[in-house]
Design a protein around this motif. Structure first.
Motif, short mmCIF file in Angstrom:
data_model
loop_
_atom_site.label_atom_id
_atom_site.label_comp_id
_atom_site.label_asym_id
_atom_site.label_seq_id
_atom_site.Cartn_x
_atom_site.Cartn_y
_atom_site.Cartn_z
N ARG A 69 0.86 -1.18 0.00
CA ARG A 69 0.00 0.00 0.00
C ARG A 69 0.90 1.23 0.00
O ARG A 69 1.66 1.46 0.93
CB ARG A 69 -0.89 0.01 1.23
N TYR A 70 0.81 1.99 -1.07
CA TYR A 70 1.55 3.23 -1.21
C TYR A 70 0.56 4.37 -1.09
O TYR A 70 -0.24 4.61 -1.97
CB TYR A 70 2.24 3.31 -2.58
N ASP A 71 0.61 5.08 0.02
CA ASP A 71 -0.33 6.17 0.23
C ASP A 71 0.13 7.49 -0.37
O ASP A 71 -0.65 8.23 -0.95
CB ASP A 71 -0.59 6.37 1.72
N SER A 72 1.39 7.80 -0.20
CA SER A 72 1.83 9.13 -0.62
C SER A 72 3.13 9.13 -1.41
O SER A 72 3.71 10.17 -1.61
CB SER A 72 1.97 10.04 0.60
N GLU A 73 3.58 7.98 -1.81
CA GLU A 73 4.85 7.91 -2.54
C GLU A 73 4.60 8.21 -4.01
O GLU A 73 3.86 7.51 -4.69
CB GLU A 73 5.45 6.52 -2.40
N PRO A 74 5.20 9.27 -4.54
CA PRO A 74 5.00 9.60 -5.95
C PRO A 74 5.74 8.60 -6.84
O PRO A 74 6.75 8.03 -6.45
CB PRO A 74 5.61 11.00 -6.10
#
Length: 103
Positions: A69-74
């Motif tokens: 789960r990548y919430d805020s990684e561009p």
């Protein structure tokens, strides 16, 4: 989530490998000592080269689905540039394998 466009070209180098770009790889200490000194490619091609070397060394590869789960990684992927670089890397990996550079 699988990256579009990577599955087909990677099968050219490692048949049967479902996904090489998910970002999670685990290595035993012995495998790491045998594989990493032979790696020549940085960036996205690194994962494929590690797995290719492992197959050449007849090491066991176990594919296990995981949920990331990548919430805020561009994203760092630039599709056109990175796809072209990946194709160049795959050709390099095949060429290096044919030359016996991976053991």
């Amino acid at each position: 989530k699988k990256q579009p466009g990577t599955r087909g070209p990677v099968a050219f180098v490692i048949p049967g490998m479902l996904d090489t770009q998910a970002g999670l790889k685990g290595f035993t200490e012995e495998a790491a000592r045998r594989i990493f000194p032979l790696v020549t490619i940085p960036g996205f091609g690194f994962d494929v080269e590690c797995l290719f070397i492992a197959t050449r060394l007849k090491l066991r590869i176990h594919q296990t689905p995981v949920f990331f789960r990548y919430d805020s990684e561009p994203t760092t992927v630039r599709f056109t540039n990175d796809a072209l670089q990946m194709i160049r890397d795959l050709i390099t990996i095949r060429r290096n394998g044919a030359r016996g550079l991976y053991g």
